[in-house]
Each structure stands twice: as C-alpha cells, then as structure tokens.
Design an enzyme around this catalytic site. Structure first.
Site, PDB file in Angstrom:
ATOM      1  N   GLU A  94      -6.906   1.790 -10.959  1.00 45.05           N
ATOM      2  CA  GLU A  94      -6.055   2.300 -10.173  1.00 45.05           C
ATOM      3  C   GLU A  94      -7.078   2.433  -8.599  1.00 45.05           C
ATOM      4  O   GLU A  94      -7.769   3.963  -8.381  1.00 45.05           O
ATOM      5  CB  GLU A  94      -5.066   3.499 -10.108  1.00 45.05           C
ATOM      6  CG  GLU A  94      -4.542   4.237  -8.746  1.00 45.05           C
ATOM      7  CD  GLU A  94      -3.659   5.813  -8.648  1.00 45.05           C
ATOM      8  OE1 GLU A  94      -3.428   5.938  -9.937  1.00 45.05           O
ATOM      9  OE2 GLU A  94      -4.249   6.111  -8.080  1.00 45.05           O
ATOM     10  N   HIS A 108      -8.627   2.106  -4.952  1.00 45.92           N
ATOM     11  CA  HIS A 108      -8.460   2.316  -3.791  1.00 45.92           C
ATOM     12  C   HIS A 108      -9.947   1.402  -2.448  1.00 45.92           C
ATOM     13  O   HIS A 108     -10.887   1.975  -3.073  1.00 45.92           O
ATOM     14  CB  HIS A 108      -7.655   3.300  -3.230  1.00 45.92           C
ATOM     15  CG  HIS A 108      -6.715   3.838  -3.924  1.00 45.92           C
ATOM     16  ND1 HIS A 108      -5.733   2.696  -4.540  1.00 45.92           N
ATOM     17  CD2 HIS A 108      -6.973   5.235  -5.106  1.00 45.92           C
ATOM     18  CE1 HIS A 108      -4.741   4.211  -4.952  1.00 45.92           C
ATOM     19  NE2 HIS A 108      -5.128   4.656  -5.305  1.00 45.92           N
ATOM     20  N   HIS A 139       2.981   4.127  -6.915  1.00 40.66           N
ATOM     21  CA  HIS A 139       1.187   5.175  -6.366  1.00 40.66           C
ATOM     22  C   HIS A 139       2.353   6.489  -6.050  1.00 40.66           C
ATOM     23  O   HIS A 139       3.068   6.193  -4.854  1.00 40.66           O
ATOM     24  CB  HIS A 139       0.844   4.502  -5.964  1.00 40.66           C
ATOM     25  CG  HIS A 139      -0.436   5.755  -6.072  1.00 40.66           C
ATOM     26  ND1 HIS A 139      -1.178   6.744  -4.590  1.00 40.66           N
ATOM     27  CD2 HIS A 139      -1.743   5.247  -5.993  1.00 40.66           C
ATOM     28  CE1 HIS A 139      -1.736   6.618  -4.777  1.00 40.66           C
ATOM     29  NE2 HIS A 139      -2.704   6.199  -5.410  1.00 40.66           N
ATOM     30  N   ASP A 143      -9.283   6.149  -9.661  1.00 34.39           N
ATOM     31  CA  ASP A 143      -8.808   6.479  -8.580  1.00 34.39           C
ATOM     32  C   ASP A 143      -9.957   6.540  -7.403  1.00 34.39           C
ATOM     33  O   ASP A 143      -9.744   8.251  -6.745  1.00 34.39           O
ATOM     34  CB  ASP A 143      -8.560   8.220  -8.584  1.00 34.39           C
ATOM     35  CG  ASP A 143      -7.003   8.125  -7.524  1.00 34.39           C
ATOM     36  OD1 ASP A 143      -6.616   7.222  -6.695  1.00 34.39           O
ATOM     37  OD2 ASP A 143      -5.795   9.516  -8.028  1.00 34.39           O
TER      38      ASP A 143
HETATM   39  C1  GRE Z   1      -5.656  10.908  -0.391  1.00 30.54           C
HETATM   40  O1  GRE Z   1      -4.570   9.107  -1.050  1.00 30.54           O
HETATM   41  O2  GRE Z   1      -5.115  11.485  -0.387  1.00 30.54           O
HETATM   42  C2  GRE Z   1      -5.457  11.207  -2.421  1.00 30.54           C
HETATM   43  C3  GRE Z   1      -4.941  10.386  -3.779  1.00 30.54           C
HETATM   44  C4  GRE Z   1      -5.203  10.097  -4.991  1.00 30.54           C
HETATM   45  C5  GRE Z   1      -5.826  11.804  -4.902  1.00 30.54           C
HETATM   46  C6  GRE Z   1      -6.737  12.256  -4.227  1.00 30.54           C
HETATM   47  C7  GRE Z   1      -5.724  12.778  -2.859  1.00 30.54           C
HETATM   48  O3  GRE Z   1      -4.263   8.939  -2.933  1.00 30.54           O
HETATM   49  O4  GRE Z   1      -6.393  12.995  -1.500  1.00 30.54           O
HETATM   50 ZN    ZN Z   2      -4.666   6.754  -6.131  1.00 35.32          ZN
END
Ligand code: GRE
Ligand code: ZN
Length: 316
Positions: free
Chosen positions: A8, A10, A155, A278
């Site tokens: 996961e 991003h 998600h 993450d």
């Molecule tokens: C966000 O999309 O802002 C986000 C996440 C995961 C953890 C913290 C966060 O996707 O702020």
């Molecule tokens: Zn995430």
C-alpha cells in the site's frame, strides 16, 4: 524467496490530483513531494528498508470523485502513466489500477485493460461520489475482478461530508487527523467492508478477493461481535465470519502494533496478512520492516507476511 513486498505505497498523478478539492487536494509539502517521486527518496527509502517491491497505488480519493464526463479517459491516462513508471523499474515496482467507478461498466473494462497491462488488481478509495460500493450498480466491477482473479483493495478516504460535519467538525481545528487516519478513515473503510459482506456480493461472486489496509480497519477485533449480532434471529442468514475469513486479506499499512497484529493472526491466520507501509504517509519504511522482524513469529511466518503472501495473492 524472501524479498520484501510492500503493498500500500502511494503516489500522486499530477493530472488526477489537480481534481482533488479542498483539504483533500493538499497534504504536507514534504508528503506531496514524495508522492510525486519515483526515482529519488522513494527508492532510497525502499533500499534502506530492504523492500524489493512497492505495489504502487494512487493516494486518496484517487478516481472516486470524478464526474462521468471526464472519468474514463482521464483514468486511462493515469493508469497508462503508472504502467510506464512500473516499466521503468519492473524489478522494484508493481501497481494497482485506479478505476472510474462513476461508470461501473467502464470501470470493469478499465480493470481488465490494466490487468492485461500487468496491473495486479485495483484500489478504490472510499465512497464513489458519495455512494457505497456495495450498491448493485457497482457489482460489474466485482464480477470482473473475480473473473480476472485479481483483488480489489478498499482504501479509506475522507468520510462522507454529512458524517464529517456531524461527527468530527467541532474537533477539526484542534485535531484535523481525527476524521482521517486517527478514526474517520477506519470507520469509513470498515463500514464499506461490512456493507459489502451483507450485500450478498460474495454469494454471487464467491471467489472475489478484497484487501483491507490498516490491519483490517478494526474488523478483525470486532469479528466475533459482528458475526454474533448478525446471526441473531429475525435477519437474513449470513456467516460474516466465513466471508471475512475466505474473501479478505488485511495489510499492516500504517499500523505497526504487535497486539493488533496478533489479533489479526488469531482471527484470520498468518496467510491472510500482507506487509505494507503506507508510504509516504508513513515517512520511513525501515522501522516498519524492523517491527515485523522483531515480532516473535517464526521465520517462515515472517517471510509470508513480508512477501510470500503478496507474491501468492498478486502473482508477482
Ligand atoms: C491521506 O490520504 O491524507 C492519508 C492516508 C493515510 C494516512 C494518513 C493520511 O492516505 O493523511
Ligand atoms: Zn494508504
């Protein structure tokens, strides 16, 4: 094989993220810089942590708030650019597709197009323009995922505006994270998963595979109680526990707690747990890997969570 896979992780596409409105369109400068990076900090962080492969996915809300008039061609461009990023480092990257859920049949077709390009499944972020994904209109996406034998990753995203207003707005200034990873995201994503299970979609598509991040968005901890309450008389017949155990995988994204992991393993078994960081919302991957290695799990179980389970599920 013991290479570490993180599932996961991003990035942000410049064209898609320009459509994100309000607070959803802005993250801390340092996070935004990393979201747009493929070659610098991202690879350095992976190397420091010993992560071989990041399975890349767009950040929230990804393509779930696009209007029907632009969604399909825009998302195709987004996925095509992601495919190029993966192709630039095929030994370090794999990817989940974004899907234009506002047009469910087109989303199913885009999933198939992407899988044919080598994507490992798709990631959906929260409600689709305010609508829960268990609604029958979205079932063509789940049908296609089952037919292609690829997972759909549910998600979190920002809570529905009326929920955010009623539940969190009075604390939004002092604690902007309360509606986000601190609590709101988990409620939002957990609710999607609970609704999906009671919708009947798994009876219709029994081999559908769903991934939840954040150690299952609290559902492993709640599993006994949900299952028991939905088994009380006067309701349709369903085994929530069987569906959650058979059709769901959970990941460690942003949640590196040994007691919480132990609960997931006790309820689901080690084969259903996938390693994730993450990144870049978690700014460093190495502590997450170190945490997993520090647990008292056996070496084979650690290897499954750190990569073996992902390789099996995603056919890496
Ligand atoms: C966000 O999309 O802002 C986000 C996440 C995961 C953890 C913290 C966060 O996707 O702020
Ligand atoms: Zn995430």
């Amino acid at each position: 094989e013991s290479a570490i896979v993180a599932v996961e992780e991003h990035y942000w596409d410049a064209e898609l993220s320009a459509y994100f409105a309000g607070s959803e369109g802005k993250r801390a400068d340092e996070i935004e810089r990393r979201l747009r990076d493929f070659e610098g900090d991202r690879i350095k962080d992976m190397d420091r942590a010993g992560i071989q492969i990041q399975v890349l996915s767009h950040g929230a809300p990804s393509a779930q708030k696009l209007s029907a008039d632009i969604a399909v061609s825009l998302v195709q461009r987004v996925n095509d650019r992601l495919a190029i990023a993966v192709a630039s480092r095929p030994e370090r990257f794999a990817a989940f597709a974004a899907l234009p859920t506002v047009l469910p049949e087109a989303a199913a077709d885009e999933l198939q197009r992407c899988v044919e390009l080598g994507f490992k499944g798709a990631m959906l972020h929260g409600l689709s323009n305010g609508e829960f994904l268990d609604l029958k209109k979205f079932w063509p996406i789940f049908a296609r995922a089952e037919a292609l034998d690829v997972p759909i990753y549910l998600h979190p995203s920002h809570p529905h505006p009326s929920v955010a207003e009623a539940y969190y707005s009075d604390y939004a200034t002092d604690f902007p994270m309360i509606a986000r990873p601190a609590w709101g995201y988990t409620v939002e994503a957990g609710t999607q998963a609970v609704r999906l299970i009671v919708s009947g979609v798994f009876e219709r598509y029994p081999r559908l595979k769903i991934i939840l991040g954040h150690l299952g968005e609290s559902l492993p901890f709640q599993l006994w109680r949900i299952d028991q309450a939905l088994s009380r008389p006067g309701q349709k017949s369903i085994s929530f526990r069987n569906i959650f155990s058979n059709n769901f995988w959970v990941t460690t994204s942003g949640f590196f707690s040994t007691p919480a992991l132990d609960c997931c393993i006790e309820e689901l078994g080690v084969d259903r747990i996938l390693f994730a960081v993450d990144w870049p919302f978690v700014s460093e991957s190495a502590p997450a890997v170190a945490w997993m290695k520090s647990t008292r799990l056996s070496a084979p179980d650690k290897a499954k969570i750190l990569g073996g389970n992902a390789r099996a599920l995603l056919k890496l």
